[in-house]
Scaffold this active site. Structure first.
Site, mmCIF file in Angstrom:
data_model
loop_
_atom_site.group_PDB
_atom_site.id
_atom_site.type_symbol
_atom_site.label_atom_id
_atom_site.label_comp_id
_atom_site.label_asym_id
_atom_site.label_seq_id
_atom_site.Cartn_x
_atom_site.Cartn_y
_atom_site.Cartn_z
ATOM 1 N N ARG A 103 0.832 -1.222 0.000
ATOM 2 C CA ARG A 103 0.000 0.000 0.000
ATOM 3 C C ARG A 103 0.855 1.255 0.000
ATOM 4 N NH1 ARG A 103 -3.638 -1.637 5.088
ATOM 5 N NH2 ARG A 103 -1.522 -2.018 5.785
ATOM 6 N N LYS A 150 4.637 -14.974 -13.431
ATOM 7 C CA LYS A 150 5.957 -14.622 -13.920
ATOM 8 C C LYS A 150 6.395 -13.370 -13.159
ATOM 9 C CE LYS A 150 8.242 -14.865 -18.302
ATOM 10 N NZ LYS A 150 9.397 -15.577 -17.788
ATOM 11 N N GLU A 183 10.508 -28.153 -14.908
ATOM 12 C CA GLU A 183 10.964 -27.362 -16.056
ATOM 13 C C GLU A 183 12.426 -26.986 -15.832
ATOM 14 O OE1 GLU A 183 8.976 -23.557 -16.328
ATOM 15 O OE2 GLU A 183 8.855 -23.356 -14.161
HETATM 16 N N1 PXG Z 1 9.800 -21.516 -17.617
HETATM 17 C C1 PXG Z 1 10.291 -20.440 -16.967
HETATM 18 C C2 PXG Z 1 10.575 -20.543 -15.520
HETATM 19 C C3 PXG Z 1 10.516 -19.242 -17.663
HETATM 20 O O1 PXG Z 1 10.988 -18.170 -17.028
HETATM 21 C C4 PXG Z 1 9.740 -20.337 -19.694
HETATM 22 C C5 PXG Z 1 9.527 -21.487 -18.943
HETATM 23 C C6 PXG Z 1 9.379 -20.337 -21.135
HETATM 24 O O2 PXG Z 1 8.200 -19.590 -21.341
HETATM 25 P P1 PXG Z 1 7.901 -18.865 -22.718
HETATM 26 O O3 PXG Z 1 6.560 -18.250 -22.509
HETATM 27 O O4 PXG Z 1 8.961 -17.838 -22.919
HETATM 28 O O5 PXG Z 1 7.908 -19.906 -23.767
HETATM 29 C C7 PXG Z 1 10.246 -19.178 -19.050
HETATM 30 C C8 PXG Z 1 10.482 -17.895 -19.773
HETATM 31 C C9 PXG Z 1 16.547 -16.329 -19.252
HETATM 32 C C10 PXG Z 1 15.078 -16.025 -19.219
HETATM 33 O O6 PXG Z 1 17.357 -15.396 -19.167
HETATM 34 C C11 PXG Z 1 14.138 -16.959 -19.602
HETATM 35 C C12 PXG Z 1 12.769 -16.678 -19.543
HETATM 36 C C13 PXG Z 1 12.382 -15.452 -19.087
HETATM 37 C C14 PXG Z 1 13.316 -14.536 -18.709
HETATM 38 C C15 PXG Z 1 14.680 -14.799 -18.759
HETATM 39 O O7 PXG Z 1 16.887 -17.516 -19.332
HETATM 40 N N2 PXG Z 1 11.894 -17.663 -19.949
#
Ligand code: PXG
Length: 289
Positions: A103, A150, A183
């Site tokens: 807040r 995210k 993942e």
């Molecule tokens: N799992 C995680 C934990 C992610 O952060 C993905 C899967 C793939 O999602 P998308 O929507 O992009 O297909 C992500 C996303 C890096 C980096 O520097 C990677 C992501 C985001 C930010 C930074 O490796 N990937």
């Protein structure tokens, strides 16, 4: 480089935010990584939707509509004259004080858009394939910090990345709280077994990746049977093919998991075909700028 912050553009060296921003103090915020190919923004709407969903759950009000945010992304790309770019879209809780009470930020969310390039893995690994390992740090529990959000709080993933690097690997496999494959640190994981494609379901501590969904969509079109199914490490070891997906990584083959050779030890046929189809799709689909 011109960086967008709250409706204005700043040169890279002047693109700064307050040390009292809760994005910095607590990782209190959300983000997206988006790619463009030949002046086409790939899956822009999907990324914007996911950003708003992440913000909704952490009760962070984004001070713009979805369309205004789309327009700001396009404007940032035009300002930077980039044909192929990686966009980092960030919304933090904004400037508050030393105390985690959101807040105190008084609804002044900070919106940042950076248009740049990203290289996640050396180019040769897209031809040769990656060796990856399972690391001790497990993926966040969905009921603690849901991986579907995210958020700017990526320490869980960074700890796993450090463990992989310490072991001489480029990437880590993170397991979920039950010990199933979740993942990688910034990518989703797939395997191929007897012509079928498998990836863990999104409910178990896995981000619903937009590249993951795109690969599932391509596979369904190609009449490849797909399964969103829990996977054990054993199933990875005995798979015919393995690969990772992410906006930054795109599709990258995996040829070794925890010292076990996958398939022939070379990128698999189905993986190479999906890489080709994905490349074709990114060159023809998207929002033009
Ligand atoms: N799992 C995680 C934990 C992610 O952060 C993905 C899967 C793939 O999602 P998308 O929507 O992009 O297909 C992500 C996303 C890096 C980096 O520097 C990677 C992501 C985001 C930010 C930074 O490796 N990937």
């Amino acid at each position: 480089m011109k960086v967008y912050i709250n409706g204005r553009f700043y040169e890279k060296q002047d693109a700064k935010i307050s040390v009292f921003d809760h994005g910095l103090l607590y990782g209190d915020g959300v983000f997206e990584g988006i790619r463009t190919y030949n002046r086409l923004v790939f899956k822009l709407e999907e990324h914007i939707d996911r950003l708003f969903e992440s913000a909704h759950t952490i009760m962070l009000e984004i001070p713009m509509s979805k369309q205004q945010l789309i327009d700001a992304v396009i404007q940032t790309l035009k300002e930077n004259r980039l044909k192929d770019a990686y966009i980092r879209l960030i919304v933090t809780r904004g400037e508050g004080d030393l105390g985690l009470d959101p807040r105190k930020c008084k609804g002044n969310a900070t919106v940042i858009i950076i248009a740049d390039k990203i290289i996640l893995y050396p180019q040769r690994l897209y031809k040769e394939g990656l060796a990856i390992i399972t690391v001790p740090t497990v993926r966040n529990l969905p009921e603690a910090l849901n991986p579907q959000i995210k958020s700017l709080n990526y320490l869980n993933n960074i700890l796993a990345k450090i463990e992989a690097i310490n072991a001489g690997c480029e990437e880590a496999i993170m397991l979920d709280f039950l010990g199933y494959v979740a993942e990688c640190t910034g990518d989703n994981i797939f395997i191929v077994k007897r012509g079928h494609l498998y990836t863990p379901p999104q409910c178990m501590g896995t981000l619903r990746g937009i590249t993951r969904d795109t690969v599932l969509e391509i596979a369904r079109k190609e009449k490849i049977p797909v399964h969103e199914h829990v996977l054990t490490r054993h199933e990875l070891y005995i798979s015919d093919e393995c690969f990772l997906t992410g906006t930054a990584a795109e599709i990258i083959p995996v040829v070794k998991v925890d010292g076990r050779i996958i398939g022939t030890g070379k990128p698999g046929k189905l993986t190479l075909n999906l890489m080709k189809r994905f490349k074709e799709l990114t060159r023809k689909e998207g929002v033009r700028y």
